[in-house]
Design a protein around this motif. Sequence first.
Motif, PDB file in Angstrom:
ATOM      1  N   PRO B 135       0.817  -1.224   0.000  1.00 43.68           N
ATOM      2  CA  PRO B 135       0.000   0.000   0.000  1.00 43.68           C
ATOM      3  C   PRO B 135       0.852   1.277   0.000  1.00 43.68           C
ATOM      4  O   PRO B 135       0.479   2.282  -0.618  1.00 43.68           O
ATOM      5  N   THR B 136       2.002   1.226   0.663  1.00 42.49           N
ATOM      6  CA  THR B 136       2.881   2.393   0.668  1.00 42.49           C
ATOM      7  C   THR B 136       3.418   2.658  -0.739  1.00 42.49           C
ATOM      8  O   THR B 136       3.405   3.801  -1.223  1.00 42.49           O
ATOM      9  N   ALA B 137       3.857   1.594  -1.403  1.00 44.39           N
ATOM     10  CA  ALA B 137       4.380   1.746  -2.763  1.00 44.39           C
ATOM     11  C   ALA B 137       3.288   2.231  -3.717  1.00 44.39           C
ATOM     12  O   ALA B 137       3.532   3.103  -4.564  1.00 44.39           O
ATOM     13  N   LEU B 138       2.090   1.695  -3.569  1.00 39.67           N
ATOM     14  CA  LEU B 138       0.993   2.109  -4.457  1.00 39.67           C
ATOM     15  C   LEU B 138       0.623   3.571  -4.224  1.00 39.67           C
ATOM     16  O   LEU B 138       0.319   4.308  -5.167  1.00 39.67           O
ATOM     17  N   TRP B 139       0.667   3.997  -2.965  1.00 36.67           N
ATOM     18  CA  TRP B 139       0.380   5.398  -2.670  1.00 36.67           C
ATOM     19  C   TRP B 139       1.449   6.306  -3.296  1.00 36.67           C
ATOM     20  O   TRP B 139       1.135   7.321  -3.921  1.00 36.67           O
ATOM     21  N   LEU B 140       2.704   5.890  -3.165  1.00 38.57           N
ATOM     22  CA  LEU B 140       3.788   6.673  -3.760  1.00 38.57           C
ATOM     23  C   LEU B 140       3.664   6.688  -5.285  1.00 38.57           C
ATOM     24  O   LEU B 140       3.928   7.712  -5.935  1.00 38.57           O
ATOM     25  N   ALA B 141       3.253   5.555  -5.865  1.00 38.62           N
ATOM     26  CA  ALA B 141       3.094   5.480  -7.320  1.00 38.62           C
ATOM     27  C   ALA B 141       2.054   6.506  -7.794  1.00 38.62           C
ATOM     28  O   ALA B 141       2.244   7.178  -8.807  1.00 38.62           O
ATOM     29  N   ARG B 142       0.972   6.624  -7.022  1.00 30.41           N
ATOM     30  CA  ARG B 142      -0.048   7.618  -7.384  1.00 30.41           C
ATOM     31  C   ARG B 142       0.489   9.032  -7.209  1.00 30.41           C
ATOM     32  O   ARG B 142       0.259   9.918  -8.028  1.00 30.41           O
ATOM     33  N   GLU B 143       1.233   9.258  -6.139  1.00 30.98           N
ATOM     34  CA  GLU B 143       1.758  10.595  -5.851  1.00 30.98           C
ATOM     35  C   GLU B 143       2.764  11.051  -6.905  1.00 30.98           C
ATOM     36  O   GLU B 143       2.896  12.234  -7.170  1.00 30.98           O
ATOM     37  N   TYR B 144       3.494  10.114  -7.465  1.00 32.12           N
ATOM     38  CA  TYR B 144       4.586  10.474  -8.370  1.00 32.12           C
ATOM     39  C   TYR B 144       4.226  10.293  -9.847  1.00 32.12           C
ATOM     40  O   TYR B 144       5.094  10.359 -10.700  1.00 32.12           O
ATOM     41  N   THR B 145       2.949  10.083 -10.131  1.00 31.44           N
ATOM     42  CA  THR B 145       2.523  10.034 -11.533  1.00 31.44           C
ATOM     43  C   THR B 145       2.254  11.462 -12.001  1.00 31.44           C
ATOM     44  O   THR B 145       1.370  12.135 -11.488  1.00 31.44           O
ATOM     45  N   ARG B 146       3.086  11.918 -12.948  1.00 33.44           N
ATOM     46  CA  ARG B 146       2.964  13.313 -13.400  1.00 33.44           C
ATOM     47  C   ARG B 146       3.018  13.373 -14.919  1.00 33.44           C
ATOM     48  O   ARG B 146       3.910  12.776 -15.522  1.00 33.44           O
ATOM     49  N   ASP B 147       2.070  14.098 -15.473  1.00 32.39           N
ATOM     50  CA  ASP B 147       2.028  14.283 -16.928  1.00 32.39           C
ATOM     51  C   ASP B 147       2.098  12.948 -17.656  1.00 32.39           C
ATOM     52  O   ASP B 147       2.798  12.815 -18.671  1.00 32.39           O
ATOM     53  N   GLY B 148       1.443  11.975 -17.124  1.00 38.58           N
ATOM     54  CA  GLY B 148       1.391  10.669 -17.771  1.00 38.58           C
ATOM     55  C   GLY B 148       2.608   9.791 -17.527  1.00 38.58           C
ATOM     56  O   GLY B 148       2.631   8.639 -17.955  1.00 38.58           O
TER      57      GLY B 148
END
Lengths: 309, 188
Positions: B135-148
């Motif tokens: 869940p931590t990695a998935l949260w970070l993945a969402r946070e760091y998705t920028r401009d596709g």
Amino acid sequence: MNADALHAFGHRLFVAQRPAWPLAIARVLIGIGILGWSISMWFDVSTLLGTDGLLGTDTASSLWRWIPLDSDVLVRLALAVLAASSVAIITGWRPTIWLLVAFVLMVSIQRRSPMILNSGDIILRDLTLLLALTPSGAAMSLDRVRAHGRDAFFTSAMVAPWGLRLVQLQMMVVYVFAFWSKSGELWTNGTAVSTVLRLDDLQRFAVPGFIITSVLFTAVLTWSTLIVEVALGLLLWAKPLRPYLIVLGVILHLSIGATLLVGFFGIAMIAGLMTFLDADWVDDRVRERRRQPAGGTGKRSSSARLSSS
Amino acid sequence: MGAMHDDDADVDQHLDQHSALLTHPIGRALVAAVVAVVAFSIVAPNMPSSTVRNRFDALWSPARHVGLVQDWGVFSPNPRSQSIDVRARIQLADGSIEFWDLPDLDPVIGAYRSYRWHKWQERVRLDNRQELWEPTALWLAREYTRDGVEPASITLIRRWIDHQPLTSDGRVLDGGWNEFEFYTWVRP
């Protein structure tokens, strides 16, 4: 101790009325603590309490949650009501009811993500519940103003202290067992505070290096912490020592709060310490300030009724 | 005016209700019961662990479920001997690398939020909390998705400093930061 003496002791401990100032001061501080707690929590709802955050609903406590808050909207709603209830507690509008509401909401929110809790969160909610068992709105409250007019805000009714004793017992238990549990070598050899002040992730304001590296300072701070904790745990009911112990306790918590990231532990513990204030002494000081003749609050008359019971 | 008097009387009753309980035998019995139960629920759970104590756990379990919890072992029996930290290395799909650290909040106001992050950090770094890692990695993945551009992989890193007790001549023998990569998430 014969039966009469025991009865007199019990009466003095739980029944004999006194002004409600200590409870009112504790109530206001706990209300401020709850307000700060709810506002500070608001900013991290989506991250620490949200369904798509770091701590999913599967990490919620297995204990009774009162209100399962399994969506961001519900958590924010609970925090908004909690903040509103804290205002009612601070101002003294039906504080017993709002303290109970605040307790239920705090438990519900905290048990949604118990992994982010510290001792400050626990004592804040414990004292919230215990204050609900006291007439904390009997001084410095909107309830007083509504009943007796605007001038009554800085007046106090005379109240029975049975609920107050539970708050005081909780405080003494915290100190006794905080002391009791510190049985490790670093506490006995006088270096524990140096280690605590070097824990990088717990620092709030940095302590000068010479304190951390001074064997003398560190030993004095370590052992004085133990002495103050055990004294607060065992001697707070000794009336002659009480004012000094309250001051020492407040200094201890302000020091801890300034140097370490302990959240709301300090304000909650200071609130609890306020319940040990000498109610008559505070009442006299308030009367002096207001230049009121003794017995002028109009509520002391009720004391006769209970004194004879 | 009549309504106002009624309201005032209601407030008076509210103010006096705790004390008024003691004027009736039933009220006094109720107060005695409440005081006994709550006092027991405050003191008993703090008793040292033993077979006798464990046998009576069920007695204060209701109070614990309600929310009156006792656990006051702070920095005990010793303060921990490690400073701890958790950071994440995020490798984006375009090959660039970024690091995530705990929010750096100010010590005056922000301190009332950052203690919660540090409590989370204390847990997420533990081997027996593996359920928190993805869940931590998935949260970070969402946070760091920028401009596709999405993270291709995320590595959680445990960092720590070992602290030794202050020596008798006032020397601090702490080492530097150590690191260990304890979890890597790769976008499927």
